[in-house]
Design an enzyme around this catalytic site. Sequence first.
Site, PDB file in Angstrom:
ATOM      1  N   ASP A  48       0.860  -1.183   0.000  1.00  0.00           N
ATOM      2  CA  ASP A  48       0.000   0.000   0.000  1.00  0.00           C
ATOM      3  C   ASP A  48       0.896   1.233   0.000  1.00  0.00           C
ATOM      4  O   ASP A  48       1.836   1.333   0.787  1.00  0.00           O
ATOM      5  CB  ASP A  48      -0.912  -0.003   1.244  1.00  0.00           C
ATOM      6  N   ILE A  49       0.599   2.152  -0.897  1.00  0.00           N
ATOM      7  CA  ILE A  49       1.460   3.327  -1.090  1.00  0.00           C
ATOM      8  C   ILE A  49       1.283   4.363   0.037  1.00  0.00           C
ATOM      9  O   ILE A  49       2.139   5.214   0.236  1.00  0.00           O
ATOM     10  CB  ILE A  49       1.174   3.945  -2.478  1.00  0.00           C
ATOM     11  N   GLN A  66     -14.783   2.405   1.120  1.00  0.00           N
ATOM     12  CA  GLN A  66     -13.960   1.951  -0.012  1.00  0.00           C
ATOM     13  C   GLN A  66     -13.616   3.145  -0.898  1.00  0.00           C
ATOM     14  O   GLN A  66     -14.513   3.885  -1.320  1.00  0.00           O
ATOM     15  CB  GLN A  66     -14.726   0.896  -0.829  1.00  0.00           C
ATOM     16  N   HIS A  99     -10.292  -5.256  -2.793  1.00  0.00           N
ATOM     17  CA  HIS A  99      -8.971  -5.507  -2.214  1.00  0.00           C
ATOM     18  C   HIS A  99      -9.092  -5.856  -0.745  1.00  0.00           C
ATOM     19  O   HIS A  99      -9.974  -5.367  -0.047  1.00  0.00           O
ATOM     20  CB  HIS A  99      -8.048  -4.293  -2.387  1.00  0.00           C
ATOM     21  N   PHE A 100      -8.192  -6.710  -0.309  1.00  0.00           N
ATOM     22  CA  PHE A 100      -8.029  -7.011   1.111  1.00  0.00           C
ATOM     23  C   PHE A 100      -6.820  -6.235   1.615  1.00  0.00           C
ATOM     24  O   PHE A 100      -5.767  -6.242   0.975  1.00  0.00           O
ATOM     25  CB  PHE A 100      -7.786  -8.510   1.342  1.00  0.00           C
ATOM     26  N   HIS A 101      -6.978  -5.576   2.768  1.00  0.00           N
ATOM     27  CA  HIS A 101      -5.850  -4.947   3.451  1.00  0.00           C
ATOM     28  C   HIS A 101      -5.271  -5.974   4.421  1.00  0.00           C
ATOM     29  O   HIS A 101      -6.023  -6.597   5.186  1.00  0.00           O
ATOM     30  CB  HIS A 101      -6.318  -3.765   4.300  1.00  0.00           C
TER      31      HIS A 101
END
Length: 138
Positions: free
Chosen positions: A33-34, A96, A102-104
């Site tokens: 994740d950025i 979202q 997506h899964f974190h």
Amino acid sequence: MAYDTNNIFARILRGELPKIAVYEDDLTLAFMDIMPAVEGHTLVIPKEAAETILDLSPEGAAATIRTTQKVAAAVKKALGVPGIMLAQLNGTAAGQSVPHLHFHILPRAHGLEMNFHGRKMVDAKVLMPVAEKIRAAL
Ligand code: AMP
């Protein structure tokens, strides 16, 4: 709503935007994740065009959770944390922000402060060594 083929993660999947990948197979991709909420914050996405969990095929769901489990184990080992939190948001009402499922994967430890959504972009130079540790732990 129709799937937005120009969302950020669709563009990452097409190779139009950069990513720091930690794992990829035929059906899924995992990358850093950025704007990490915490060091080691990793995302897992299906390659299938699905905005939310409700849009994903059962096969895509199985593949995505398989990759999430595999990468979560590597994140836990690489970061040396006792806990892992998974988060998956469906719809803007749920928070979202990128309309591709997506899964974190979020490393957790007692006393480790975390805002669920990161607010600060982190330089690739900082994320790359963390990604390398996760890849080595797979
Ligand atoms: P959500 O709010 O659940 O949709 O989370 C979207 C996540 O995607 C956030 O944690 C963002 O920091 C992350 N994100 C946005 N753009 C990028 C990108 N180009 N590369 C990696 N992660 C991103």
